[in-house]
Design an enzyme around this catalytic site. Structure first.
Site, short mmCIF file in Angstrom:
data_model
loop_
_atom_site.label_atom_id
_atom_site.label_comp_id
_atom_site.label_asym_id
_atom_site.label_seq_id
_atom_site.Cartn_x
_atom_site.Cartn_y
_atom_site.Cartn_z
N ASP A 13 0.69 -1.25 0.33
CA ASP A 13 0.20 -0.05 -0.09
C ASP A 13 0.66 1.46 -0.05
O ASP A 13 0.40 2.06 0.83
CB ASP A 13 -0.99 0.08 0.84
CG ASP A 13 -1.70 -1.31 1.06
OD1 ASP A 13 -2.03 -1.51 0.36
OD2 ASP A 13 -1.95 -2.11 2.40
N LYS A 16 1.82 2.22 -5.37
CA LYS A 16 2.44 1.20 -6.61
C LYS A 16 1.60 1.51 -7.81
O LYS A 16 1.55 2.07 -8.56
CB LYS A 16 2.62 -0.07 -6.14
CG LYS A 16 3.10 -0.60 -5.09
CD LYS A 16 3.37 -1.99 -4.70
CE LYS A 16 2.28 -2.99 -4.82
NZ LYS A 16 1.67 -2.00 -2.84
N GLY A 42 -4.74 -4.10 -3.63
CA GLY A 42 -5.50 -2.70 -3.92
C GLY A 42 -5.11 -2.09 -4.21
O GLY A 42 -3.94 -1.33 -3.62
N HIS A 43 -4.82 -1.32 -5.40
CA HIS A 43 -4.35 -0.25 -6.13
C HIS A 43 -5.37 0.49 -6.47
O HIS A 43 -5.94 0.54 -6.63
CB HIS A 43 -3.14 -0.53 -6.93
CG HIS A 43 -2.79 -1.58 -7.40
ND1 HIS A 43 -1.06 -2.05 -7.97
CD2 HIS A 43 -1.41 -2.25 -5.74
CE1 HIS A 43 0.35 -3.09 -7.23
NE2 HIS A 43 -1.36 -3.43 -6.00
N GLN A 225 1.70 -6.22 -3.59
CA GLN A 225 2.24 -6.65 -2.48
C GLN A 225 3.34 -6.06 -1.79
O GLN A 225 3.84 -5.49 -2.86
CB GLN A 225 2.47 -8.24 -1.58
CG GLN A 225 0.96 -8.82 -1.69
CD GLN A 225 0.02 -9.20 -2.67
OE1 GLN A 225 0.71 -9.78 -3.90
NE2 GLN A 225 -1.32 -8.71 -2.73
P1 GDP Z 1 -0.99 0.44 -3.92
O1 GDP Z 1 -0.86 -0.69 -3.32
O2 GDP Z 1 0.88 0.93 -3.45
O3 GDP Z 1 -1.21 0.83 -5.02
O4 GDP Z 1 -1.03 2.02 -2.42
P2 GDP Z 1 -3.11 1.44 -2.61
O5 GDP Z 1 -3.89 1.91 -3.22
O6 GDP Z 1 -3.38 0.84 -1.84
O7 GDP Z 1 -3.33 2.81 -1.67
C1 GDP Z 1 -2.48 3.82 -1.23
C2 GDP Z 1 -2.94 5.11 -1.60
O8 GDP Z 1 -2.42 6.30 -0.84
C3 GDP Z 1 -4.02 5.45 -2.32
O9 GDP Z 1 -5.32 5.71 -1.72
C4 GDP Z 1 -3.79 6.34 -3.20
O10 GDP Z 1 -4.69 7.27 -3.75
C5 GDP Z 1 -2.94 7.19 -2.11
N1 GDP Z 1 -1.45 8.38 -2.45
C6 GDP Z 1 -0.69 7.00 -3.15
N2 GDP Z 1 0.40 8.16 -3.24
C7 GDP Z 1 0.03 9.60 -2.52
C8 GDP Z 1 0.52 10.32 -2.07
O11 GDP Z 1 1.80 10.92 -2.90
N3 GDP Z 1 -0.05 11.71 -1.06
C9 GDP Z 1 -1.23 10.98 -0.75
N4 GDP Z 1 -1.98 11.65 0.08
N5 GDP Z 1 -2.02 9.82 -0.89
C10 GDP Z 1 -1.15 9.48 -1.98
P1 IMO Z 2 -0.77 -4.12 -2.20
O1 IMO Z 2 -0.11 -4.72 -3.41
C1 IMO Z 2 -0.56 -4.45 1.96
C2 IMO Z 2 -1.31 -8.69 3.85
C3 IMO Z 2 -2.02 -9.31 4.21
C4 IMO Z 2 -1.92 -10.21 5.29
C5 IMO Z 2 -0.77 -11.03 4.09
C6 IMO Z 2 -0.85 -12.01 4.15
O2 IMO Z 2 -2.29 -3.49 -2.07
O3 IMO Z 2 0.63 -3.67 -1.27
P2 IMO Z 2 -2.73 -12.81 1.82
O4 IMO Z 2 -3.98 -12.92 1.44
O5 IMO Z 2 -1.56 -12.40 0.66
O6 IMO Z 2 -2.23 -14.48 1.88
O7 IMO Z 2 -2.04 -11.72 3.07
O8 IMO Z 2 0.19 -10.01 3.35
N1 IMO Z 2 -1.27 -8.25 1.96
C7 IMO Z 2 -1.02 -7.16 1.94
N2 IMO Z 2 -1.18 -5.80 2.63
N3 IMO Z 2 -0.53 -4.43 0.92
C8 IMO Z 2 -1.02 -5.64 -0.29
O9 IMO Z 2 -1.15 -5.33 -1.66
C9 IMO Z 2 -0.82 -6.78 0.64
N4 IMO Z 2 -1.56 -8.17 -0.18
C10 IMO Z 2 -1.69 -9.04 1.39
O10 IMO Z 2 -2.52 -8.44 4.51
O11 IMO Z 2 -1.14 -9.81 6.01
MG MG Z 3 -2.93 -1.98 -1.09
#
Ligand code: GDP
Ligand code: IMO
Ligand code: MG
Length: 427
Positions: A13, A16, A42-43, A225
């Site tokens: 998270d 990415k 979850g991106h 991840q």
């Molecule tokens: P990912 O799984 O690595 O793609 O990240 P997620 O989407 O799960 O979580 C990142 C969160 O941070 C999302 O809600 C993005 O919209 C938000 N985000 C990403 N870059 C920035 C940033 O530079 N500033 C802020 N405020 N939010 C950001």
């Molecule tokens: P993105 O791509 C954050 C975590 C789960 C759990 C562990 C194992 O959005 O960064 P799983 O279902 O993969 O067997 O769970 O890994 N986990 C993540 N945490 N971001 C993710 O993906 C994750 N994908 C798995 O919360 O701790």
């Molecule tokens: Mg994510």
């Protein structure tokens, strides 16, 4: 720059999705590829204020002109795939071309059942998985009883494979977990029902990507991840069941390591983690709550609250090392605008000793206490900044300090969730 890897440098998270989308819109990108994990990801991508979440699909699905690829290393739930595609289509998105590897392993409904049942049995030792069946699908792959996408086109073979996969599993489910056995017929019927819609998407994605690289096209590998969730290099056993590190990209896509030009580690200006496991800089005070609230730290896939803490340069240096990072994309710098002073973990104290590198054993990591250095905050909104010079002096100092201690240069900084809210530090 033909082959670029974007991966998570912390526990997921990091942003990415945003980093991938930003790269895909500023440079002409021909392919956006997922190489590991499944719909546990979850991106989030924010385009013109509109928010999109991708789980199994590469973020490139939102970039017209780029082909999205789900490569062999991914575990694919056809049900989740079509649900996600249909969700985007229903929102009026013109989805990009999508290719799926014939060799990718299938997540069937029984994998999610087993994921949830095993977690329940672990009790207080549970991993906190996403419950999507990721671990059990990879177990079947390694155990050589997995079903692959190509098997969906031959019902006879498919039935044999599902029977083999469910044989021992059903004994476990009924005799150990006290659950109903899973019926082979129902599984086969469901999987076969996806075959026709999948057929035009399925191909040899390793061949496709190697030919693209030969032709000088640009391929972006979108990590899911993260490094600290890697089954080999992460905080085992509190990890996912795949290899999200840079080396996993080669295996998961069928390309050689000599193909890769840039490896970008996405890292937040602080740290978050969902699920169980050690996290040295985790905060249990008001600062933690404030990071969680201001950062909107709620999981995109599961809706769980993310644990929050300060930036950990030991983790950053480790990520730089195990991935051979050429650079970082530092996200969410804007969230730190509320603090007068910002602590950064520069090393750990373990049993009275100062430790600069990731400790060798799990026990040591569990005992690691952060040693902080403090930086002056900027206490202003930086979300409108578009160049490094636009950033307040203290924010510049913070970024430069992180660059010095994190093991790779900081290529760009995120100052907001939007596509355009990016400051390029080293063009
Ligand atoms: P990912 O799984 O690595 O793609 O990240 P997620 O989407 O799960 O979580 C990142 C969160 O941070 C999302 O809600 C993005 O919209 C938000 N985000 C990403 N870059 C920035 C940033 O530079 N500033 C802020 N405020 N939010 C950001
Ligand atoms: P993105 O791509 C954050 C975590 C789960 C759990 C562990 C194992 O959005 O960064 P799983 O279902 O993969 O067997 O769970 O890994 N986990 C993540 N945490 N971001 C993710 O993906 C994750 N994908 C798995 O919360 O701790
Ligand atoms: Mg994510």
């Amino acid at each position: 720059m033909p082959a670029i890897v974007v991966l998570g440098a912390q526990w997921g998270d990091e942003g990415k999705g945003k980093a991938t989308d930003q790269l895909a819109t500023t440079d002409p990108i021909d392919f956006v590829v997922r190489t590991s994990g499944g719909h546990n990801a979850g991106h989030t991508i924010v385009i013109n204020g509109e928010k999109y979440a991708t789980h199994l699909l590469p973020s490139g699905i939102l970039t017209p002109g780029a082909t999205s690829v789900i490569a062999n290393g991914v575990v694919v739930s056809p049900e989740a795939l079509f649900r996600e595609l249909d969700g985007l289509i229903a929102r009026g998105v013109e989805v990009a071309d999508l290719k799926v590897s014939a060799n990718a392993h299938v997540i069937a409904s029984y994998h999610a059942t087993i994921d949830k049942v095993t977690e329940r049995f672990l009790g207080k030792n549970q991993i906190g998985t996403t419950g999507r069946g990721i671990g059990p699908a990879y177990v079947d792959k390694i155990n050589r009883v997995g079903v692959r996408i190509a098997d969906l086109f031959d019902e006879k073979i498919l039935r044999e494979k599902v029977e083999a996969a469910l044989d021992v599993r059903n004994h476990l489910l009924t005799k150990v977990y006290n659950r109903r056995a899973i019926e082979v017929d129902a599984v086969v019927e469901e999987l076969v029902s996806y075959a026709e819609r999948l057929r035009p998407m399925v191909c040899d994605t390793s061949l496709l990507l190697n030919q693209a690289l030969d032709a000088g096209q640009t391929v972006l590998f979108e990590g899911a991840q993260a490094t600290m969730l890697d089954v080999d290099h992460g905080t085992y056993p509190f990890v996912t069941s795949s290899n999200p590190v840079a080396g996993g990209v080669c295996v998961g896509a069928g390309i050689g390591p000599t193909r890769i030009d840039r490896v970008i580690g996405v890292i937040k200006a602080y740290t978050t983690r969902v699920g169980s496991g050690p996290f040295p800089t985790e905060l249990f005070d008001d600062d933690g709550i404030q990071l969680q609230t201001l950062g909107g730290e709620i999981g995109v896939s599961t809706g769980r609250t993310r644990r929050c803490g300060w930036y950990d340069a030991v983790v950053a240096r480790y990520a730089s090392r195990v991935n051979g990072l050429t650079e970082f994309f530092l996200t969410k710098l804007d969230i730190l605008g509320a603090w007068e002073q910002i602590p950064v973990c520069v090393a750990y104290e373990i049993d009275g000793q100062r430790v600069e590198e990731m400790p060798m054993t799990q026990t040591e990591f569990h005992h690691a206490k952060p040693i902080y250095e403090y930086f002056d905050g900027w206490q202003t909104d930086i979300s409108g900044c578009r160049s490094f010079e636009d950033l307040p002096k203290n924010a510049q100092v913070y970024v430069q300090a992180l660059e010095r201690i994190s093991g790779a240069k900081i290529w760009a900084v995120g100052v907001g969730p939007g596509r355009e809210q990016t400051v390029v530090v080293h063009p």
